[in-house]
Design a protein around this motif. Sequence first.
Motif, mmCIF file in Angstrom:
data_model
loop_
_atom_site.group_PDB
_atom_site.id
_atom_site.type_symbol
_atom_site.label_atom_id
_atom_site.label_comp_id
_atom_site.label_asym_id
_atom_site.label_seq_id
_atom_site.Cartn_x
_atom_site.Cartn_y
_atom_site.Cartn_z
ATOM 1 N N GLY A 169 0.845 -1.189 0.000
ATOM 2 C CA GLY A 169 0.000 0.000 0.000
ATOM 3 C C GLY A 169 0.879 1.238 0.000
ATOM 4 O O GLY A 169 1.921 1.262 0.661
ATOM 5 N N VAL A 170 0.488 2.256 -0.754
ATOM 6 C CA VAL A 170 1.301 3.464 -0.901
ATOM 7 C C VAL A 170 0.500 4.679 -0.458
ATOM 8 O O VAL A 170 -0.678 4.812 -0.791
ATOM 9 C CB VAL A 170 1.766 3.632 -2.362
ATOM 10 N N VAL A 171 1.141 5.560 0.301
ATOM 11 C CA VAL A 171 0.500 6.783 0.782
ATOM 12 C C VAL A 171 1.464 7.947 0.604
ATOM 13 O O VAL A 171 2.663 7.761 0.390
ATOM 14 C CB VAL A 171 0.101 6.671 2.273
ATOM 15 N N GLY A 172 0.912 9.155 0.693
ATOM 16 C CA GLY A 172 1.739 10.351 0.655
ATOM 17 C C GLY A 172 2.045 10.820 2.069
ATOM 18 O O GLY A 172 1.165 10.861 2.924
ATOM 19 N N ARG A 173 3.300 11.163 2.321
ATOM 20 C CA ARG A 173 3.729 11.645 3.636
ATOM 21 C C ARG A 173 4.068 13.127 3.517
ATOM 22 O O ARG A 173 4.869 13.512 2.669
ATOM 23 C CB ARG A 173 4.954 10.857 4.099
ATOM 24 N N PRO A 174 3.440 13.994 4.334
ATOM 25 C CA PRO A 174 3.684 15.440 4.219
ATOM 26 C C PRO A 174 5.170 15.785 4.299
ATOM 27 O O PRO A 174 5.910 15.231 5.112
ATOM 28 C CB PRO A 174 2.915 16.018 5.413
ATOM 29 N N ASN A 175 5.583 16.699 3.421
ATOM 30 C CA ASN A 175 6.972 17.137 3.380
ATOM 31 C C ASN A 175 6.994 18.631 3.081
ATOM 32 O O ASN A 175 6.346 19.088 2.133
ATOM 33 C CB ASN A 175 7.742 16.361 2.306
#
Length: 221
Positions: A169-175
Amino acid sequence: MDGALLGLLLLLVAPIFASGHMMPKLSLPTLSELLGPGTVYPWRLEYCSLSPEEQAKMKSLHGLNHVLMEGVDVKDPMTMESVPFDGLTMGEVLFRGKTVTKGYYKNPDKTEAALKGGWFHTGDIAVRHPDGNIEVKDRKLDLIISGHKKISVDVEAVLFSHPAVFEAGVVGRPNEVVGETVCAFVMLKQGCNASPEKIIKFCGESCPNIWCQKLWLLLPV
């Protein structure tokens, strides 16, 4: 003919249009705002001679609009220009017709946003193939923005091609610098071993345009 009656008629004849092929996979929010399926994709006899992989690819298509749907298109939601039929350029799937909702109950702001330009904006991101067929890639809210758009399902597809990966599973991590970084959660197949570093390297070698900065291995329960 009344829109509701058209929708009921479509629900009755949809299995005939499908011709044994599974109905197009629209997102649940879209299904709740259309009366009946928005597209149809008849299965052709020549597809039966294709390999299982090629058949799966054909079944991933979401078809064309039918006679009871006034319009189905894939457009750039900002310019409202139709995307080219190249199977590469992404846009949002839009519907309009008598079987499309007129709006959201006591929610004028959401109604205005959803029906911008006279089209219902589904939130599904898709491409249009040269034969006109639509292929949904992801949900608009699932896009990972990291300098440029990345589609989470494309990253997951590369991860699933690794011989040791069972689930991913792939998610976006805030940067703060690039907006979001691509992060993956992976469960390995029983009896297989692979480090996060090796899987990330595999992704980069398999497809240079698909990459993730962080990966966690999950242990089976």
